[in-house]
Motif scaffolding. Structure first.
Motif: not given
Length: 325
Positions: A22-25, A27-28, A33-34, A60
């Motif tokens: 996933p893009g959020s993972e 980024a984290q 940032s995304g 993702g």
């Protein structure tokens, strides 16, 4: 290394783990940032890495196999050689090497083009390994691929071996150190035969269907080992090692073949099972301990001949140094 380049390499390393990211993972993990992740994904695509994006809440990014190797990696033949090497390393008794080889192989197979992945899978699925001998005879990679493909496709082979034409139904490739053997049913001789692949020439698949046959005894590696052992004389060994049996076990990393018996004087007696003189000599040399040979005479003669070769080599080296002075 710039922060942007380091981040791009970190992103590529994450994507080489086969899963949907996933893009959020991402980024984290990268601390960005995304939007930055999406921009870095575009940069990887520009470099030739086939990053696939799946839309939606469960979407993702995933690194896919492309039509060619990504830039700055390996040529096709190098990639196949590395993959085969990793498959071999994964079977070796080296602490941590097997697991690391499996991880590296999984990453490499993920980005290999399908045509190269099939070559690797065909070869490795048709190969059996057994620790019979150490050899350095080169084998043509094309011969390995043609033979492995014929085994996988149940196809007959024709080739030249020791100045004779052979027509066989191949059963398996067997590795012994760096030497390769082909186990096949010889149609002209109506019997099983073992061929050293480095001595095979004019190799070609015929297209004719091979009959599925069961190897005598059911164990391919054991059958090839027994046939190969028949090519050289074998005999047991009776050796006194100038150290306790526990020291010998430590040197071998486990109990050696045969029996070990401690003696009152601090030495041990090693009764080794029948093997070739070369193998007995290698085992004795590998332990690095003083020893005495009680028998048989064949082993004493073999070690004497080896000792004479080494003595002559060192004598010539010493004479050369004397002339230089």
């Amino acid at each position: 290394m710039s922060d942007a380049l380091a981040r791009l390499l970190s992103l590529l390393s994450l994507l080489q783990t086969p899963r949907l990211w996933p893009g959020s993972e991402l980024a984290q993990r990268l601390g960005v940032s995304g939007r930055t992740v999406r921009r870095d994904i575009d940069r990887l695509r520009e470099l030739g890495y086939p990053v696939h994006a799946e839309q939606g809440g469960l979407g993702g990014y995933r690194l896919m196999a492309g039509t060619a190797m990504p830039p700055l990696l390996l040529e096709d033949d190098e990639a196949v050689a590395v993959a085969i090497g990793l498959c071999t390393a994964a079977t070796q008794a080296v602490a941590g090497a097997d697991e690391a080889a499996v991880r590296a192989l999984r990453k490499l197979l993920q980005v290999l083009p399908p045509r190269l992945r099939r070559r690797v899978e065909t070869l490795t699925s048709s190969t059996v390994t057994h620790p019979f001998a150490l050899a350095v005879d080169p084998v043509n990679p094309d011969a390995l691929i043609v033979t492995a493909a014929a085994i996988a496709n149940h196809e007959r082979l024709r080739f030249r071996y020791r100045d004779e034409d052979r027509h066989v139904e191949p059963r398996a490739l067997v590795t012994a150190g760096r030497r390769w053997y082909l186990l096949a049913f010889d149609l002209d001789r109506d019997d099983w035969r073992t061929f050293r692949l480095d001595r095979v020439t004019r190799l070609a698949a015929t297209g004719a269907r091979a009959v599925t046959r069961e190897v005598p005894g059911g164990d391919v590696a054991a059958f090839v080992a027994s046939r190969t052992m028949q090519m050289a004389p074998t005999f047991p060994a009776d050796v006194v090692i100038h150290a306790p049996a526990a020291h010998l076990v430590d040197r071998f990393g486990g109990s050696p073949p045969g029996t070990l018996t401690d003696r009152p004087d601090g030495t041990c007696r090693w009764l080794a099972p029948p093997d070739t003189g070369e193998w007995h000599a290698r085992r004795l040399a590998s332990i690095g301990l003083p020893f005495e040979v009680s028998g048989p005479a064949e082993l004493t003669a073999h070690l004497s001949s080896i000792a004479a070769l080494f003595q002559a080599a060192t004598a010539e080296s010493g004479a050369g140094q004397g002339r230089d002075r």
